[in-house]
Design a protein around this motif. Structure first.
Motif, PDB file in Angstrom:
ATOM      1  N   ALA A   1      10.456  -5.029   2.502  1.00 15.48           N
ATOM      2  CA  ALA A   1      10.997  -3.691   2.266  1.00 15.48           C
ATOM      3  C   ALA A   1      10.528  -3.137   0.924  1.00 15.48           C
ATOM      4  N   ALA A   2      10.529  -3.981  -0.103  1.00 10.61           N
ATOM      5  CA  ALA A   2      10.108  -3.531  -1.434  1.00 10.61           C
ATOM      6  C   ALA A   2       8.648  -3.095  -1.429  1.00 10.61           C
ATOM      7  N   ARG A   3       7.784  -3.865  -0.764  1.00 11.93           N
ATOM      8  CA  ARG A   3       6.359  -3.499  -0.731  1.00 11.93           C
ATOM      9  C   ARG A   3       6.160  -2.212   0.063  1.00 11.93           C
ATOM     10  N   LEU A   4       6.831  -2.091   1.210  1.00 10.02           N
ATOM     11  CA  LEU A   4       6.703  -0.865   1.999  1.00 10.02           C
ATOM     12  C   LEU A   4       7.151   0.347   1.190  1.00 10.02           C
ATOM     13  N   ALA A   5       8.291   0.244   0.536  1.00  5.03           N
ATOM     14  CA  ALA A   5       8.810   1.358  -0.258  1.00  5.03           C
ATOM     15  C   ALA A   5       7.848   1.705  -1.392  1.00  5.03           C
ATOM     16  N   ALA A   6       7.342   0.683  -2.079  1.00  2.99           N
ATOM     17  CA  ALA A   6       6.425   0.928  -3.196  1.00  2.99           C
ATOM     18  C   ALA A   6       5.166   1.640  -2.731  1.00  2.99           C
ATOM     19  N   TRP A   7       4.585   1.167  -1.642  1.00  2.00           N
ATOM     20  CA  TRP A   7       3.373   1.808  -1.125  1.00  2.00           C
ATOM     21  C   TRP A   7       3.645   3.235  -0.686  1.00  2.00           C
ATOM     22  N   CYS A   8       4.748   3.455   0.012  1.00  2.33           N
ATOM     23  CA  CYS A   8       5.085   4.815   0.452  1.00  2.33           C
ATOM     24  C   CYS A   8       5.328   5.726  -0.744  1.00  2.33           C
ATOM     25  N   ASP A   9       6.131   5.267  -1.674  1.00  6.50           N
ATOM     26  CA  ASP A   9       6.506   6.102  -2.816  1.00  6.50           C
ATOM     27  C   ASP A   9       5.319   6.411  -3.722  1.00  6.50           C
ATOM     28  N   ALA A  10       4.330   5.531  -3.743  1.00  7.54           N
ATOM     29  CA  ALA A  10       3.105   5.776  -4.513  1.00  7.54           C
ATOM     30  C   ALA A  10       2.077   6.572  -3.716  1.00  7.54           C
ATOM     31  N   ALA A  11       2.378   6.859  -2.460  1.00  7.05           N
ATOM     32  CA  ALA A  11       1.497   7.649  -1.577  1.00  7.05           C
ATOM     33  C   ALA A  11       0.081   7.075  -1.516  1.00  7.05           C
ATOM     34  N   ILE A  12      -0.014   5.755  -1.384  1.00  9.69           N
ATOM     35  CA  ILE A  12      -1.341   5.133  -1.352  1.00  9.69           C
ATOM     36  C   ILE A  12      -1.984   5.172   0.024  1.00  9.69           C
ATOM     37  N   ALA A  13      -1.207   5.547   1.052  1.00  9.75           N
ATOM     38  CA  ALA A  13      -1.744   5.573   2.410  1.00  9.75           C
ATOM     39  C   ALA A  13      -1.005   6.619   3.228  1.00  9.75           C
ATOM     40  N   ASP A  14      -1.691   7.104   4.247  1.00 10.36           N
ATOM     41  CA  ASP A  14      -1.044   7.981   5.229  1.00 10.36           C
ATOM     42  C   ASP A  14      -0.252   7.146   6.220  1.00 10.36           C
ATOM     43  N   VAL A  15      -0.787   5.960   6.509  1.00 11.32           N
ATOM     44  CA  VAL A  15      -0.195   5.067   7.500  1.00 11.32           C
ATOM     45  C   VAL A  15      -0.207   3.645   6.961  1.00 11.32           C
ATOM     46  N   ILE A  16       0.930   2.968   7.082  1.00 15.85           N
ATOM     47  CA  ILE A  16       0.999   1.530   6.798  1.00 15.85           C
ATOM     48  C   ILE A  16       1.162   0.830   8.136  1.00 15.85           C
ATOM     49  N   LEU A  17       0.244  -0.069   8.435  1.00 16.31           N
ATOM     50  CA  LEU A  17       0.333  -0.883   9.637  1.00 16.31           C
ATOM     51  C   LEU A  17       0.741  -2.286   9.225  1.00 16.31           C
ATOM     52  N   THR A  18       1.879  -2.735   9.736  1.00 14.89           N
ATOM     53  CA  THR A  18       2.287  -4.105   9.482  1.00 14.89           C
ATOM     54  C   THR A  18       1.888  -4.951  10.676  1.00 14.89           C
ATOM     55  N   THR A  19       1.665  -6.211  10.422  1.00 16.08           N
ATOM     56  CA  THR A  19       1.383  -7.146  11.500  1.00 16.08           C
ATOM     57  C   THR A  19       2.197  -8.405  11.244  1.00 16.08           C
ATOM     58  N   GLY A  20       2.868  -8.860  12.296  1.00 11.49           N
ATOM     59  CA  GLY A  20       3.695 -10.059  12.189  1.00 11.49           C
ATOM     60  C   GLY A  20       5.159  -9.737  11.960  1.00 11.49           C
ATOM     61  N   GLY A  21       5.995 -10.716  12.296  1.00  8.86           N
ATOM     62  CA  GLY A  21       7.419 -10.605  12.037  1.00  8.86           C
ATOM     63  C   GLY A  21       8.189  -9.723  12.993  1.00  8.86           C
ATOM     64  N   THR A  22       7.636  -9.469  14.187  1.00  8.98           N
ATOM     65  CA  THR A  22       8.300  -8.557  15.130  1.00  8.98           C
ATOM     66  C   THR A  22       8.928  -9.273  16.322  1.00  8.98           C
ATOM     67  N   GLY A  23       8.855 -10.591  16.341  1.00  8.64           N
ATOM     68  CA  GLY A  23       9.350 -11.346  17.497  1.00  8.64           C
ATOM     69  C   GLY A  23      10.839 -11.627  17.438  1.00  8.64           C
ATOM     70  N   LEU A  24      11.234 -12.661  18.161  1.00  9.88           N
ATOM     71  CA  LEU A  24      12.646 -12.969  18.333  1.00  9.88           C
ATOM     72  C   LEU A  24      13.157 -14.117  17.470  1.00  9.88           C
ATOM     73  N   THR A  25      12.291 -14.752  16.684  1.00  9.25           N
ATOM     74  CA  THR A  25      12.763 -15.880  15.889  1.00  9.25           C
ATOM     75  C   THR A  25      13.602 -15.381  14.711  1.00  9.25           C
ATOM     76  N   PRO A  26      14.423 -16.234  14.153  1.00 14.07           N
ATOM     77  CA  PRO A  26      15.262 -15.814  13.021  1.00 14.07           C
ATOM     78  C   PRO A  26      14.466 -15.327  11.803  1.00 14.07           C
ATOM     79  N   ARG A  27      13.228 -15.762  11.641  1.00 14.49           N
ATOM     80  CA  ARG A  27      12.403 -15.351  10.490  1.00 14.49           C
ATOM     81  C   ARG A  27      11.681 -14.032  10.743  1.00 14.49           C
ATOM     82  N   ASP A  28      11.707 -13.505  11.949  1.00 15.66           N
ATOM     83  CA  ASP A  28      11.023 -12.252  12.284  1.00 15.66           C
ATOM     84  C   ASP A  28      11.890 -11.073  11.861  1.00 15.66           C
ATOM     85  N   LEU A  29      11.630 -10.573  10.650  1.00 14.57           N
ATOM     86  CA  LEU A  29      12.496  -9.546  10.055  1.00 14.57           C
ATOM     87  C   LEU A  29      11.757  -8.270   9.655  1.00 14.57           C
TER      88      LEU A  29
END
Length: 161
Positions: A51-79
Motif C-alpha cells: 500500500a505504501a509503495r502504491l500510494a507513493a508512486w501515485c502521489d508522485a505521479a510517476i506513472a499513468d498506470v501501475i500494474l501489479t503482479t502477484g498476491g491476488t490468489g486465495l492464500t493467506p499471504r495474498d494481500l
C-alpha cells in the motif's frame, strides 16, 4: 502511449529466490507495445508495504498506470487487492471482470484471482495474477486500453455523445 510502473508482490521474488516471470512479461509486453516503463519493484507479500509503495508512486505521479503482479490468489499471504483498496479513491470494476472473462477462456482457475482495479489521483492501479499465463490474459485486455486510460486520467477530455 502510457507511462507504466510495475510492482511485483511476492515473498520469493523479493528475497531473490525466484525469478520475476510475471513482472518480466509485463515489462516486455508494455515496452513492445510502445509504453514507457517508469518504475519497477518487487516487495514481499506485506499489505502495508505494498500500500505504501502504491500510494507513493501515485502521489508522485510517476506513472499513468501501475500494474501489479502477484498476491491476488486465495492464500493467506495474498494481500495485494486489500493493499490496493487501502489506497484507492475510485473503483474500476469492469477491468478485473474483463480480465477474468479473458482468463476463463483458457482455464477455470482464472475465477480464483481476486485482483481489483482502482484509481488514486491520476493513476490507474490494476492487479494481475503472478502466473505468466494470467498476466498474459490481463495484458490482452489492458494493452489496447492503456493509451485512452492515460488520456482520460491526464485531464479534461471531451467525450462524443
Amino acid at each position: 502511449m502510457a507511462r507504466i510502473a510495475i510492482l511485483t508482490a511476492s515473498d520469493g521474488v523479493a528475497a531473490g529466490a525466484r525469478a520475476d516471470a510475471g513482472g518480466d512479461l509485463v515489462e516486455a509486453r508494455c515496452r513492445a507495445d510502445g509504453h514507457e516503463v517508469t518504475a519497477r519493484a518487487a516487495l514481499p507479500d506485506d499489505r502495508a508495504a505494498i500500500a505504501a509503495r502504491l500510494a507513493a508512486w501515485c502521489d508522485a505521479a510517476i506513472a499513468d498506470v501501475i500494474l501489479t503482479t502477484g498476491g491476488t490468489g486465495l492464500t493467506p499471504r495474498d494481500l495485494t487487492p486489500e493493499a490496493t483498496r487501502d489506497v484507492a479513491e475510485r473503483d474500476a470494476p469492469a477491468i478485473p471482470l474483463a480480465i477474468a472473462l479473458e482468463g476463463l477462456r483458457h482455464t477455470p482457475r482464472a475465477a480464483l484471482s481476486r485482483g481489483v482495479a482502482v484509481t488514486r489521483g491520476r493513476t490507474l492501479i490494476v492487479n494481475l495474477p503472478g502466473a505468466p499465463a494470467g498476466v498474459a490474459d490481463g495484458l490482452t485486455v489492458l494493452l489496447p486500453l492503456l493509451p485512452h486510460v492515460a488520456e482520460l486520467l491526464a485531464g479534461p477530455v471531451e467525450h462524443d455523445g
